[in-house]
Design an enzyme around this catalytic site. Structure first.
Site, mmCIF file in Angstrom:
data_model
loop_
_atom_site.group_PDB
_atom_site.id
_atom_site.type_symbol
_atom_site.label_atom_id
_atom_site.label_comp_id
_atom_site.label_asym_id
_atom_site.label_seq_id
_atom_site.Cartn_x
_atom_site.Cartn_y
_atom_site.Cartn_z
ATOM 1 N N ALA A 1 -5.071 0.489 2.300
ATOM 2 C CA ALA A 1 -6.090 -0.251 3.057
ATOM 3 C C ALA A 1 -5.573 -1.651 3.347
ATOM 4 C CB ALA A 1 -7.397 -0.338 2.263
ATOM 5 N N GLY A 2 -5.853 -2.128 4.532
ATOM 6 C CA GLY A 2 -5.458 -3.481 4.920
ATOM 7 C C GLY A 2 -6.253 -4.533 4.184
ATOM 8 N N ARG B 1 2.545 -13.622 -4.111
ATOM 9 C CA ARG B 1 1.178 -14.130 -4.313
ATOM 10 C C ARG B 1 0.283 -13.020 -4.873
ATOM 11 N NH1 ARG B 1 3.035 -17.077 -0.145
ATOM 12 N NH2 ARG B 1 3.080 -15.237 1.171
ATOM 13 N N ARG C 1 13.055 -7.202 -6.070
ATOM 14 C CA ARG C 1 14.272 -6.745 -5.385
ATOM 15 C C ARG C 1 15.519 -7.164 -6.183
ATOM 16 N NH1 ARG C 1 14.401 -7.979 -0.115
ATOM 17 N NH2 ARG C 1 12.640 -9.340 0.280
ATOM 18 N N GLY D 1 -1.241 -2.008 -0.409
ATOM 19 C CA GLY D 1 -1.991 -3.094 0.232
ATOM 20 C C GLY D 1 -1.200 -3.748 1.349
ATOM 21 N N GLY E 1 -4.153 -7.116 8.751
ATOM 22 C CA GLY E 1 -4.553 -5.721 8.525
ATOM 23 C C GLY E 1 -6.059 -5.576 8.569
ATOM 24 N N THR E 2 -6.755 -6.558 8.041
ATOM 25 C CA THR E 2 -8.227 -6.528 8.036
ATOM 26 C C THR E 2 -8.771 -6.592 9.460
ATOM 27 O OG1 THR E 2 -8.102 -7.786 5.992
ATOM 28 C CG2 THR E 2 -10.267 -7.618 7.029
ATOM 29 N N HIS F 1 -5.736 -17.172 8.154
ATOM 30 C CA HIS F 1 -4.976 -16.981 6.910
ATOM 31 C C HIS F 1 -4.056 -18.172 6.661
ATOM 32 C CE1 HIS F 1 -6.157 -12.725 7.362
ATOM 33 N NE2 HIS F 1 -5.995 -12.673 6.049
ATOM 34 N N GLY G 1 6.840 -6.095 -6.109
ATOM 35 C CA GLY G 1 6.745 -7.441 -5.535
ATOM 36 C C GLY G 1 6.110 -8.392 -6.536
ATOM 37 N N LYS H 1 1.586 -16.307 5.955
ATOM 38 C CA LYS H 1 1.369 -14.917 6.400
ATOM 39 C C LYS H 1 2.295 -14.588 7.562
ATOM 40 C CE LYS H 1 -2.152 -11.449 7.374
ATOM 41 N NZ LYS H 1 -1.507 -10.512 6.423
HETATM 42 N N1 LIG Z 1 -4.729 -4.982 1.416
HETATM 43 C C1 LIG Z 1 -5.138 -6.147 0.881
HETATM 44 O O1 LIG Z 1 -6.256 -6.253 0.331
HETATM 45 C C2 LIG Z 1 -4.232 -7.327 0.937
HETATM 46 C C3 LIG Z 1 -3.014 -7.194 1.517
HETATM 47 N N2 LIG Z 1 -2.108 -8.212 1.481
HETATM 48 C C4 LIG Z 1 -0.788 -7.909 2.020
HETATM 49 O O2 LIG Z 1 0.123 -7.770 0.933
HETATM 50 C C5 LIG Z 1 1.438 -8.124 1.370
HETATM 51 C C6 LIG Z 1 2.037 -9.153 0.429
HETATM 52 O O3 LIG Z 1 1.315 -10.352 0.530
HETATM 53 P P1 LIG Z 1 1.701 -11.625 -0.364
HETATM 54 O O4 LIG Z 1 1.639 -11.286 -1.799
HETATM 55 O O5 LIG Z 1 0.884 -12.744 0.153
HETATM 56 O O6 LIG Z 1 3.232 -11.845 0.081
HETATM 57 P P2 LIG Z 1 4.434 -12.448 -0.753
HETATM 58 O O7 LIG Z 1 5.529 -12.707 0.247
HETATM 59 O O8 LIG Z 1 3.949 -13.573 -1.606
HETATM 60 O O9 LIG Z 1 4.874 -11.262 -1.730
HETATM 61 C C7 LIG Z 1 5.627 -10.144 -1.356
HETATM 62 C C8 LIG Z 1 6.537 -9.814 -2.509
HETATM 63 O O10 LIG Z 1 7.211 -8.581 -2.275
HETATM 64 C C9 LIG Z 1 8.562 -8.736 -2.674
HETATM 65 N N3 LIG Z 1 9.427 -7.749 -2.062
HETATM 66 C C10 LIG Z 1 9.779 -7.625 -0.774
HETATM 67 N N4 LIG Z 1 10.640 -6.599 -0.617
HETATM 68 C C11 LIG Z 1 10.826 -6.072 -1.844
HETATM 69 C C12 LIG Z 1 11.602 -4.989 -2.353
HETATM 70 N N5 LIG Z 1 12.371 -4.243 -1.546
HETATM 71 N N6 LIG Z 1 11.568 -4.722 -3.673
HETATM 72 C C13 LIG Z 1 10.788 -5.448 -4.493
HETATM 73 N N7 LIG Z 1 10.033 -6.496 -4.092
HETATM 74 C C14 LIG Z 1 10.054 -6.798 -2.773
HETATM 75 C C15 LIG Z 1 8.881 -10.159 -2.239
HETATM 76 O O11 LIG Z 1 10.061 -10.618 -2.861
HETATM 77 P P3 LIG Z 1 10.999 -11.719 -2.107
HETATM 78 O O12 LIG Z 1 10.249 -13.010 -2.226
HETATM 79 O O13 LIG Z 1 12.260 -11.665 -2.840
HETATM 80 O O14 LIG Z 1 11.122 -11.251 -0.674
HETATM 81 C C16 LIG Z 1 7.627 -10.884 -2.707
HETATM 82 O O15 LIG Z 1 7.709 -11.209 -4.072
HETATM 83 C C17 LIG Z 1 1.279 -8.593 2.820
HETATM 84 O O16 LIG Z 1 1.556 -7.506 3.679
HETATM 85 C C18 LIG Z 1 -0.194 -8.969 2.909
HETATM 86 O O17 LIG Z 1 -0.720 -8.922 4.184
HETATM 87 C C19 LIG Z 1 -2.387 -9.405 0.883
HETATM 88 C C20 LIG Z 1 -3.608 -9.604 0.310
HETATM 89 C C21 LIG Z 1 -4.639 -8.591 0.305
HETATM 90 O O1 LIG Z 2 -1.651 -11.763 3.824
HETATM 91 C C1 LIG Z 2 -2.739 -12.015 3.246
HETATM 92 O O2 LIG Z 2 -2.883 -12.986 2.504
HETATM 93 C C2 LIG Z 2 -3.848 -11.074 3.433
HETATM 94 N N1 LIG Z 2 -3.611 -9.969 4.050
HETATM 95 C C3 LIG Z 2 -4.521 -8.919 4.312
HETATM 96 C C4 LIG Z 2 -4.657 -8.719 5.808
HETATM 97 O O3 LIG Z 2 -3.628 -8.727 6.517
HETATM 98 O O4 LIG Z 2 -5.769 -8.522 6.273
HETATM 99 C C5 LIG Z 2 -5.821 -9.048 3.565
HETATM 100 C C6 LIG Z 2 -6.281 -10.443 3.303
HETATM 101 O O5 LIG Z 2 -6.969 -10.926 4.416
HETATM 102 C C7 LIG Z 2 -5.176 -11.384 2.854
#
Ligand SMILES: NC(=O)C1=CN([C@@H]2O[C@H](COP(=O)(O)OP(=O)(O)OC[C@H]3O[C@@H](n4cnc5c(N)ncnc54)[C@H](OP(=O)(O)O)[C@@H]3O)[C@@H](O)[C@H]2O)C=CC1
Ligand SMILES: O=C(O)C1=N[C@H](C(=O)O)C[C@H](O)C1
Length: 269
Positions: A125-126, A15, A38, A101, A168-169, A158, A11, A162
């Protein structure tokens, strides 16, 4: 010379993907060996540093995850539940540590990670930040110390992009509160109130979600009783905290056998 694990970020244009590319390529403990997007994505075939608007990093974005994973010791994956399930099988095939994540996975989807975890370490982890994982421990302790005179509510905020709720948190915090109370979250969770809901049920754990603007991530655990309230709060102001945690997990995972782990294991909390 110390061995530096090679890391693939999935991905890559997202972000978190971009934040992870920067964090890994700036690190002196690991090196970036792959960036996955993708099929059909405009970044595929381009240098990932240039695609991000900066200097070249010498890594071409690919839509062939298995080829990339085969060159790596760890995969850091913040994408979508469906993509994460596909990547788990491929990371296991490549025997690479899979740091997940991605949030919004259902219980059934989480169960589908188990076959992959028989072949490689999965760390999921969420929320990958130190602060939130500490808050989870505090929530468990406070919930264990208080009785049901204190109503527990988890409130999260958020950014407008989102797609999943509760976050998840928020679910991690709810699970911790339920564990502290000695109850199953599935039995007591109130995940959406609208209309004539009736009075709050004693012992329930409520969730509320705010979505707007560019809020990185804010979480409150409220313990509200008659005459007093306790609020435990975490405010994220920079996504770098999640990326640093994920990189730490990828490095920690190098010493682990197959199985499922979380940030409490990584951070030793
Ligand atoms: N655990 C943690 O600490 C945190 C977790 N998160 C989680 O991370 C996830 C992503 O968040 P965020 O970065 O904001 O979201 P974004 O939508 O900005 O990024 C997701 C990326 O994944 C890509 N993607 C989706 N499907 C595929 C695939 N099959 N192959 C390759 N790439 C793919 C998307 O591409 P496309 O645009 O083409 O769909 C996009 O670039 C969320 O579930 C969020 O909740 C976020 C922050 C912290
Ligand atoms: O989607 C986000 O941005 C984030 N996702 C995670 C969540 O679902 O808790 C972690 C963080 O809060 C940012």
């Amino acid at each position: 010379m110390t061995f530096k694990p090679g890391i693939v970020v999935t991905g890559a244009s997202g972000r978190m993907g971009q934040m992870l590319i920067r964090t890994v390529s700036d690190s002196d403990k690991a090196h970036l060996v792959g960036a996955v997007e993708r099929a059909g994505h405009s970044w595929v075939g381009r240098d990932v540093g240039e695609a991000m608007g900066g200097a070249p990093l010498g890594v071409t974005v690919t839509d062939q995850p298995l080829e990339a994973f085969a060159q790596a010791q760890a995969v850091i994956d913040f994408t979508t539940p469906d993509a994460t399930l596909e990547f788990a099988a491929l990371a296991a095939q490549a025997r690479a540590v899979h740091v997940i994540g991605t949030t919004g996975m259902t219980e059934a989807q989480i169960a589908r990670l188990e076959p992959a975890a028989r072949h490689a370490a999965i760390i999921r982890a969420g929320n990958m930040s130190l602060g939130v994982n500490l808050l989870v421990q505090l929530t468990k302790r406070v919930a264990a110390a208080l009785d049901e005179d204190f109503d527990i509510e988890v409130i999260e905020a958020h950014h407008r992009h989102k797609v999943d709720a509760p976050s998840g948190t928020a679910l991690m915090l709810g699970e911790a509160a339920a564990e502290g109370r000695g109850v199953a979250l599935s039995e007591v969770a109130d995940r959406g109130r609208d209309g004539i809901t009736g009075a709050r049920e004693r012992g329930h754990i409520g969730f509320s979600a705010i979505r707007g603007g560019d809020i990185v991530g804010e979480h409150d655990v409220l313990f509200a009783a008659d005459g007093e309230r306790i609020v435990l709060r975490h405010v994220a102001t920079d996504r770098a905290i999640f990326a640093r945690g994920a990189l730490k997990a990828a490095l920690w995972g190098q010493g682990q056998g197959p199985g499922q782990y979380d940030m409490v294991d990584v951070l030793g909390l």
